[in-house]
Each structure stands twice: as C-alpha cells, then as structure tokens.
Motif scaffolding. Structure first.
Motif, mmCIF file in Angstrom:
data_model
loop_
_atom_site.group_PDB
_atom_site.id
_atom_site.type_symbol
_atom_site.label_atom_id
_atom_site.label_comp_id
_atom_site.label_asym_id
_atom_site.label_seq_id
_atom_site.Cartn_x
_atom_site.Cartn_y
_atom_site.Cartn_z
ATOM 1 N N ASN A 1 6.368 -6.439 -5.045
ATOM 2 C CA ASN A 1 6.911 -5.385 -5.886
ATOM 3 C C ASN A 1 8.246 -4.904 -5.331
ATOM 4 N N GLY A 2 8.724 -3.817 -5.859
ATOM 5 C CA GLY A 2 9.980 -3.262 -5.395
ATOM 6 C C GLY A 2 11.169 -4.100 -5.847
ATOM 7 N N ILE A 3 12.319 -3.778 -5.310
ATOM 8 C CA ILE A 3 13.555 -4.481 -5.654
ATOM 9 C C ILE A 3 13.772 -5.588 -4.628
ATOM 10 N N GLN A 4 13.813 -6.840 -5.083
ATOM 11 C CA GLN A 4 13.908 -7.998 -4.195
ATOM 12 C C GLN A 4 15.321 -8.567 -4.235
ATOM 13 N N LYS B 1 0.833 -1.207 0.000
ATOM 14 C CA LYS B 1 0.000 0.000 0.000
ATOM 15 C C LYS B 1 0.866 1.254 0.000
ATOM 16 N N VAL B 2 1.954 1.225 0.772
ATOM 17 C CA VAL B 2 2.862 2.380 0.809
ATOM 18 C C VAL B 2 3.537 2.557 -0.543
ATOM 19 N N GLU B 3 3.962 1.446 -1.149
ATOM 20 C CA GLU B 3 4.586 1.505 -2.476
ATOM 21 C C GLU B 3 3.623 2.117 -3.490
ATOM 22 N N LEU C 1 12.712 4.464 -3.876
ATOM 23 C CA LEU C 1 12.699 3.057 -4.252
ATOM 24 C C LEU C 1 12.466 2.213 -3.000
ATOM 25 N N PHE C 2 11.765 1.118 -3.175
ATOM 26 C CA PHE C 2 11.503 0.200 -2.066
ATOM 27 C C PHE C 2 12.295 -1.082 -2.305
#
Length: 443
Positions: free
Chosen positions: A386-389, A350-352, A361-362
């Motif tokens: 999502n984001g960078i894993q 939700k924040v992303e 970036l997350f």
C-alpha cells in the motif's frame, strides 16, 4: 654524544618510513577492459596503467613479505612477494586464472599458489551443506591433493616453504570452522576446531588468506557479534586494542568503517577510538569521510526543510515531495534485494492500517537499479504494498538519498505537513516507538 643521539634518531625514523624492499614486477595482461590493474596488500595499494598492448613494468616498494593480490576489474588473484622478488607475468583477463603464468625470481612459489587455488576452489560454500561424512571425504581429498602439490614442488624460497607448511593446517582448520558455523550442531565424531590456535600472529596474517578468514571469523564470534554493526564495534574496541598485530587491528577497523554513521549514537567516540588505533592513512581518510558526513547530516535536522524528490510512481507518472504538502509523510527507503527491508513490510502495513484516514501519507522509495524497474514493480504488485510506491532516479546516488546521507537501508524519515523534517532517522515500523511518535502528533 649529542651528535650520536641525533644520528640514532635519524636511523630510528628512517626505519619507520623506509620500505623493506623495492621489487620489480613486469608482464603483459591482455583484454583488460579499462587498461588498469591494481596490486593490493595490507596498507598498500598501487594502480598500474597498462600500455596499449597490455604490457607494464613497475618498481613496487613493499613493507612486508607475504601475500598481496593482483586485481583487474573482473578478477582477483593472490600473489606472493619476497624482498628479492623479480617477476614477470602474462595473463588474459577474459580467462585469467587459467592463463596466468609467472617467470623470474618468485615464480615457483606463485605458480604453486595458482595450482593450490585450483584445488581448494573445489570446496564451495555449497559443500558446507553436505552431511558430515561426505564433507570430510571431500575435505580430506582436497588436503591430500594440496599436500601432494606441496611435496612435489621444488621451492626456491625457504621462508615461503616454512610458512606454507603451517598454512596447510590453517587450510584444514578454516574449513572445519566454516562447516561448524554453517551447521548448528555437529556430531561428537566431527573433527574439533583447534581452539588453542594463536590468532594474533602478524606474519601469518600477512602470509595466509586462510589464516585471515579464521582470525576475522573467530574475532566476531568471540565478542558475540554476528556480522559487523556498530553494536559489535562498540564491544570490539577493547578487544582490538588488546591485539599485538597492527595488521589485524587495521583490518578489523577497515571492516567497521561504516559503523561511523548517524545510526550509531556513539559514532564520535567510535571514530576517535578507531583513529587512535589504526596507522593506515587510507583507513583514516575513509573514517574521516564518514565522520564528516555524519556531522553534516546532523545539520539537517528537526525543523529544517527536507531535501526534495520527484520520482516515478509505480501507478504512473511522477510524484514530488512538494505535491504531498499538507500532510505528514512517513518515508521508507528500501530495495527489493534488502532482506531487513522486506521484513519491515508487514509491520509497515499494520501501521498504515492503524493510521488510515489520518493526516499522514506513507511513501516507500525504492533504490533498486533502474534496469530492475520491472522487478520492483512486480514485487510491489505481488506483495500488494500500500501507500505511495516510488522508484528513485539514480539508486543510492539519488540526490534525496545522498542529502540524507543514507549509508544503509532500510531507513525511515518523518516529514511534517509543511515539508520540514520531524525526524531524519525515525523509528522503524517494527519499533513500538513509531506508533508512540505518530500518536503524539495528533494527526
């Protein structure tokens, strides 16, 4: 008169420093992987290196008569020592419980403990999910079997026999207590836990693992602490101080060592309180280690350059902190086995979404074991994270994790566009303060 006082002082000091007895333990344990065993007790630990054939002979200075443990890298068993113990044991570490045998003074009591352990191990945590009738039948069968064993054993130690008589009550009460905790509501006919039980008896704590379980469980239950956290530790300090048993005090502080961390804003006071209560040098050493780590962490704070990383990206290749410069970075340190971490994922999404298109970036850094790489990757894909894993290179021993002194997860970190720390202990995604913080940055 002065000479008499001086001699009396020497006697008093020696009573605090001299162990009650030195006992002899020898034996042979085969198939021990690292060739090392340990004898452990309250404020006591002795490492024993076995000879190539598995034999050993040790003189052990013991401070109390009661239950200790004998441990290998794979097994742990209770062992009883009295001031007169002089025992030899044999065992095969690949089948420790079934092969453990004792001879010598104290062997009868320890053979009894081994046989009792076989009987009581029939009740597992799964049994606490049984209906009341089935559970009570199984419990009664176990109690009857232990009582029969007790009655047919010809003990050589009267003190052990006397304490074990009471211990049978603790065995029953422990299981009643645990069943109540595993089941939110029991019927009026279910046996009542003995609320009048004295939970501050030093000698019983040193003798009975069942009593220890009851003491620790009821202590945290009574201070309204569900588990051990710095919140419960703060509430617990006055209650710990009020106890008479030093061993119980030490055990409670031992279980709360990790409360000395940066996430406990009152960690300095907690540290000082714990140090003043415990008399165990090893516990003091561990408390001080965590205290120094927390202080060192405070030195890595707002405005300082962040520790760096260069970790495997779930989408391929590696991603470094340096390559992300130019944008703010919100980092989530987590693992697939961490329940609280997983609970934060929907909030993070939700924040992303709320800050999509902004200059931030997350990044999620997993500290899963490298051998579980596929499990981690599948989890990320299944959850459509999502984001960078990223996957850390050495789990919790990774340089980035250690330099941030991350003692528990999830842990959240905010870094600015120049790679400097904004908040080394940032609010979690589920905390409304995170949105307030990110909104204040005018991304």
């Amino acid at each position: 008169m002065k000479n008499y006082s001086f001699l009396l002082l020497i006697v008093m000091l020696s009573s605090f420093t001299t162990p009650k007895a030195t006992i002899t333990l020898s034996g042979k344990i085969t198939n021990v992987e690292n060739g090392t065993i340990w004898i452990k007790g309250e404020s006591f630990e002795k490492e024993i290196n076995l000879k190539p054939d598995g034999t050993f002979l040790e003189k052990l200075p013991i401070d109390y008569e009661g239950i200790y443990s004998i441990e290998t890298s794979k097994n742990r068993m209770p062992i009883y020592f009295s001031k007169d113990s002089k025992m030899s044991l044999t065992a095969d570490d690949s089948n420790f419980n079934a092969t453990l045998k004792y001879t010598g003074k104290g062997s009868i009591e320890n053979q009894y403990i081994n046989k009792k352990l076989v009987i009581t191990s029939e009740i597992s945590f799964q049994d606490f999910k049984l209906n009341e009738s089935d559970f009570l039948k199984k419990l009664q069968k176990t109690i009857n079997s232990v009582k029969n064993l007790f009655q047919t054993t010809k003990f050589s130690d009267d003190s052990f026999k006397q304490k074990e008589t009471l211990n049978l009550h603790y065995l029953e009460q422990r299981n009643i207590l645990f069943y109540n905790r595993f089941n939110n509501k029991v019927s009026v006919d279910f046996p009542k836990y003995d609320e009048k039980m004295d939970l501050d008896i030093e000698s019983d704590f040193l003798f009975s693992w069942e009593y220890q379980d009851i003491v620790m469980t009821k202590f945290y239950e009574n201070i309204k602490g569900d588990g051990i956290s710095f919140v419960s530790a703060k509430n617990a300090i006055p209650e710990i101080k009020a106890l008479k048993s030093q061993s119980i005090k030490n055990r409670l502080i031992l279980y709360s060592i990790n409360d000395i961390n940066i996430e406990n804003t009152n960690y300095k006071n907690t540290y000082n309180e714990f140090i003043s209560i415990t008399n165990d040098p090893k516990i003091k050493e561990s408390l001080t280690f965590n205290y120094n780590n927390a202080n060192n962490f405070l030195a890595v704070q707002t405005g300082e350059p962040s520790p760096t990383f260069n970790y495997e990206n779930q989408k391929g290749g590696k991603t470094s902190l340096e390559s992300l410069k130019g944008k703010y970075i919100y980092i989530d340190v987590w693992a697939t086995w961490c329940g609280p971490c997983i609970k934060e994922i929907p909030f993070l999404e939700k924040v992303e979404e709320q800050f999509q298109g902004k200059n931030i970036l997350f990044v999620s850094i997993s500290i899963d074991n490298s051998k579980d790489r596929e499990k981690w990757s599948d989890f990320v894909s299944k959850k459509q994270m999502n984001g960078i894993q990223l996957l850390a290179d050495k789990e919790s021993d990774s340089k980035f994790v250690k330099e941030y002194n991350i003692q528990s997860i999830p842990r959240f970190i905010l870094i600015d566009s120049n790679g400097n720390i904004v908040n080394a202990n940032a609010p979690s995604p589920s905390d409304p303060k995170l949105v307030e913080l990110l909104s204040s940055l005018q991304l």
